[in-house]
Design a protein around this motif. Structure first.
Motif, short mmCIF file in Angstrom:
data_model
loop_
_atom_site.label_atom_id
_atom_site.label_comp_id
_atom_site.label_asym_id
_atom_site.label_seq_id
_atom_site.Cartn_x
_atom_site.Cartn_y
_atom_site.Cartn_z
N ARG A 148 0.83 -1.21 0.00
CA ARG A 148 0.00 0.00 0.00
C ARG A 148 0.87 1.26 0.00
NH1 ARG A 148 -5.44 -0.47 1.91
NH2 ARG A 148 -6.07 -2.66 2.13
N ASP A 152 -1.40 3.99 3.50
CA ASP A 152 -2.21 2.75 3.47
C ASP A 152 -3.58 2.92 2.81
OD1 ASP A 152 -0.30 1.20 4.60
OD2 ASP A 152 -1.09 1.27 6.63
N ARG A 153 -3.79 4.08 2.16
CA ARG A 153 -5.10 4.27 1.54
C ARG A 153 -5.18 3.72 0.13
NH1 ARG A 153 -5.58 10.40 3.78
NH2 ARG A 153 -3.65 10.50 2.58
N LYS A 154 -4.01 3.50 -0.49
CA LYS A 154 -4.00 3.05 -1.89
C LYS A 154 -3.28 1.72 -1.98
CE LYS A 154 -2.47 4.44 -6.51
NZ LYS A 154 -1.74 5.49 -7.28
#
Length: 846
Positions: A148, A152-154
């Motif tokens: 990610r 950690d959002r993508k």
């Protein structure tokens, strides 16, 4: 002869990893933990996948004379007792490969010093791309198999299911390494892509170029047979393991002793902590300790007719656990005695030990002699042997053979045998004085200690550069004729930078001297009222006339003469060539001795025509200490002070204090037996402390139990009460000034005590302002004497009794710690009274 046999081999990596998993291949207990990071693991995996060599491993067959305690590889199942072979070299590589390829678990590794967990994949298409570095095709992903970004959002890469692995053409390395799992994964890949021809062709190429390399990879190995000796194991390991952790003799012995459930590493940790209380022993190493123990053990064997004395690696490796247990304590005690001996020689910390290696035979001899090591006649011979080693410069380089000779010859010499080889080999060349320029030289450090022994006093303060000043004021060797002045006079650097133009001084004094000519800075010192400056200069073995005349060459010649006299005194050997042609050329004249050599060691020395000197003892300030015997046979301590070095009023003040103590007949103070006076000297004669000082007692016993500490503390408080009742402040209460005499602890050494009954005693005394670590801050700042100073020192004394240190926070008993903290309050007014302390200490049960 070193015995070993070995066989080269190239076992398959798959076999090695299976042996690790079954516990047949393990590590010796001395090997450090697995420490590789994620980047190095990927480098290793890339090399293996390409079939490139990753270096040989070194194995040892179990069951022979080299017995090591074994432990499993990191991540392997517990399999104690199944080991057939041990890995001596290759641990990091094999552990990394086992964790990735065989363990079946995420790998606990790190990246940028941060702990992480990782699984490893092969990017199939990346592996087959000739333009791509293979390492780039090794993917490192978290246990959730998702890479990610953007906090950690993508999701950049998702391999969290078999279908996603097939879609991305990424195979787990552990799967690619296992034949059965590889075939199953290939079937899933083909089914996912509907048996597309191009996918099958891609896999075939990948299987041939990568999977084949992985599954058939072989590791070059050298296996030492079980009949290989310890010495051979160590030697071969050092030759093979050039990039990893060195296998030193301590690690080998540690692993060997572990077989019998003895943890040498833990044992040494405790011993080294106890030794570190002595600054001079802080850098004494584990391998050096083993060498000293081996010297003692092999000497004991030789006495029984069991071979030669030695401490080479082979000798240390032959040391048995039983021998270690027998002799380790005596060597540790011996090291403390060595520290005491060298402390008296004005060698106070590890940085100024001339030869650190010389501590090894010193410790061994001290262990053999026990308490006699510090007593006459042994001590005089030991010191002569020691200084012969220093000024003969005999302990540089390989010294194990000399150590062995020392161990055999020094105790025999003390018992009446011939001189040791070290004494006979000592030969100091006079021109060497001009080449001693840095503390890297043992002889350079030796001369600094000798100058401290002569009572060298600070140019500006007039105080002796003793232990307390040594640490408090940052004493070091500084130029007498300043560097700037020498350069302005075009004096050769090799001459002005030698030990001849250097002497111990505080950093503050050196700064005040600056770059001025001696005639100028000496005049300024006298204008500031220092007093008898010539006596101070002579305490450094300096000639006042040459300094006042700025006569550098004359000064150099006279200093050389004095230092050579000192070498002859401490080595007991004449320095040859003092009037040689080379000396005359270098110094502009001969360097023949100033005085006739001292009397032989068998001559009887008498003081004040009535006291026979039995032993010269350490003393502080301007004084000398002696153990003496009177005509009636009484043994006493005699402290002698030259009256010429003390102002008359200061001497009268000291006598007043001692006379008051004598009249009071205090029972907790060393009894005063007489005063002596001659044209040149004054002497105080007291009872002799047959049990030594409290400092020596704690050194022998270690930190004391609370019950014993309480008894001693109450004795000390009783002594302080006797002093304070006479309006006398001790001002230098410390373990070295508390003595055991006829079974009772008593206070002694009142060299800087003050009498509140006479304001005149607020002036200068024989010594300085107390001892760093025990004296309160206001005393060191020059404040007038006050009873609270002794209370502060008592608190520090409690800390020393109960922890071996002066830090009151190191006391582990809360009730004792509270008393010590109250005593050492920063504000003098906040400290308890003696009555309060006697009550508080008396109430303590433990």
């Amino acid at each position: 002869m070193t015995n070993f046999s070995f066989k080269p081999d190239q076992p398959e990596l798959t076999s090695l990893l299976e042996e690790i998993h079954r516990g047949e291949l393990q590590l010796p207990d001395f090997q450090r933990s697995w420490v590789w990071d994620d980047d190095r693991i990927r480098d290793l995996l890339a090399s293996v996948s390409l079939g490139w060599p990753v270096g040989a491993i070194l194995l040892l067959e179990c069951g022979g004379q080299v017995r090591f305690k074994a432990r499993e590889f990191e991540g392997a199942p517990p399999t104690q007792g199944r080991e057939r072979r041990l890995v001596l070299d290759g641990q990091q590589r094999l552990t990394s490969l086992y964790l990735v390829l065989r363990s079946g678990k995420p790998v606990q590794t790190e990246r940028k010093q941060q702990k992480i967990e990782r699984l490893y994949y092969l990017d199939i298409r990346g592996c087959l791309n000739p333009e791509l570095d293979r390492k780039e095709a090794i993917l490192s992903v978290p246990p959730n198999r998702q890479l990610r970004s953007d906090f950690d959002r993508k999701i950049e890469m998702d391999l969290s299911s078999s279908a996603l692995e097939y879609e991305k053409f990424c195979i787990p390395l552990s799967v690619a390494f296992s034949g059965n799992e590889t075939r199953a994964w290939r079937r899933g890949l083909n089914e996912f892509h509907h048996h597309a021809k191009e996918v099958s062709e891609l896999w075939d190429q990948f299987e041939e170029e990568v999977v084949g390399s992985l599954q058939t990879y072989r590791v070059p190995a050298i296996e030492l047979a079980r009949d290989t000796s310890r010495e051979a194991v160590c030697m071969v390991f050092e030759k093979v393991n050039t990039g990893g952790k060195p296998l030193d003799v301590f690690e080998l012995v540690t692993a060997s002793f572990a077989i019998d459930d003895f943890n040498l590493r833990d044992d040494w940790k405790l011993r080294s902590e106890r030794l570190a209380v002595r600054p001079i022993l802080k850098e004494f190493a584990s391998a050096e300790f083993l060498q000293a123990v081996t010297l003692v053990a092999s000497h004991a064997r030789s006495i029984r007719g069991g071979g030669a004395v030695g401490c080479r690696r082979a000798d240390v490796l032959r040391l048995s656990l039983a021998e270690y247990k027998t002799h380790a304590d005596s060597v540790e005690q011996g090291l403390h005695r060595v520290a005491q001996l060298l402390d008296r020689e004005c060698i106070y910390d590890a940085a100024y030990v001339p030869y650190a290696s010389q501590l090894i035979p010193l410790a061994a001899v001290a262990a053999h002699l026990g308490a006699a090591f510090l007593e006459e006649p042994a001590r005089s011979k030991i010191l002569r042997w020691y200084w012969c080693g220093v000024f003969g410069e005999l302990y540089g380089g390989t010294t194990e053979t000399r150590f062995a000779r020392d161990m055999a010859q020094v105790p025999a010499w003390i018992d009446g045998g011939p001189e040791p080889v070290t004494v006979r080999d000592c030969n100091f060349s006079p021109p060497r004085l001009l080449t001693l320029r840095t503390k890297l030289s043992a002889a350079y450090k030796g001369f600094m200690a000798q100058l401290l022994q002569t009572g060298a006093r600070d140019f500006y303060q007039g105080d002796e550069v003793e232990r307390s000043r040594y640490f408090q004021d940052k004493v070091d060797i500084h130029h007498v004729f300043p560097k700037a002045w020498c350069e302005s006079q075009k004096i050769d650097k090799d001459r002005y930078d030698s030990i001849l133009n250097k002497t111990p001084q505080t950093a503050r004094t050196n700064k005040r001297v600056g770059g001025k000519a001696p005639s100028i800075y000496l005049e300024k010192i006298e204008q500031d009222g220092i007093g008898d400056l010539d006596t101070i200069l002579q305490s450094h073995l300096l000639t006042p006339a040459s300094l006042r005349a700025d006569d550098f060459n004359g000064f150099l010649r006279e200093r050389a003469r004095s230092l050579l006299d000192r070498v002859e005194t401490v080595t007991g050997k004449a320095v040859q060539g003092r009037d040689s042609e080379e000396v005359v050329t270098e110094f502009g004249g001969d360097l023949l001795a100033h005085v006739v050599p001292p009397p032989t060691e068998n001559a009887v020395q008498r003081l004040f025509e009535k006291y026979e000197v039995l032993e010269k003892l350490p003393s502080g300030g301007m004084s000398e200490g002696f153990k003496v015997k009177a005509a009636d046979g009484a043994i006493s301590f005699l402290k002698r002070v030259p009256t010429s070095g003390i102002p008359a009023d200061a001497l009268r003040r000291e006598l007043d204090i001692y006379a008051r103590l004598e009249r009071a007949s205090a029972v907790h103070v060393l009894g005063i037996r007489s005063f002596e006076r001659s044209a040149d000297d004054f002497a105080l004669v007291t009872e002799f402390a047959d049990g030594g000082s409290l400092a020596e007692h704690v050194t022998r016993q270690g930190t004391l139990a609370a019950a014993e500490a309480k008894a001693i503390a109450l004795n000390v408080l009783a002594g302080l009460s006797e002093l304070h009742s006479l309006d006398i402040i001790h001002r230098d209460l410390k373990p070295e000034n508390v003595f055991l005499s006829a079974g009772k602890w008593k206070l002694g050494d009142f060299g800087i005590s003050k009498s509140l009954a006479r304001l005149a005693t607020q002036g200068r005394t024989f010594q300085g302002h107390g001892t760093l670590g025990f004296s309160p801050p206001e005393q060191l700042d020059g404040a007038e004497a006050h009873p609270s100073a002794d209370i502060y020192a008592f608190g520090k004394l409690l800390a020393f009794l109960l922890s071996g240190q002066t830090d009151v926070d190191q006391i582990r008993w809360p009730n004792w710690a509270r008393i010590a903290r109250d005593c050492t309050a920063r504000a003098a007014s906040a400290r308890p009274t003696l009555d309060d302390l006697e009550t508080a200490v008396g109430k303590i049960d433990s």
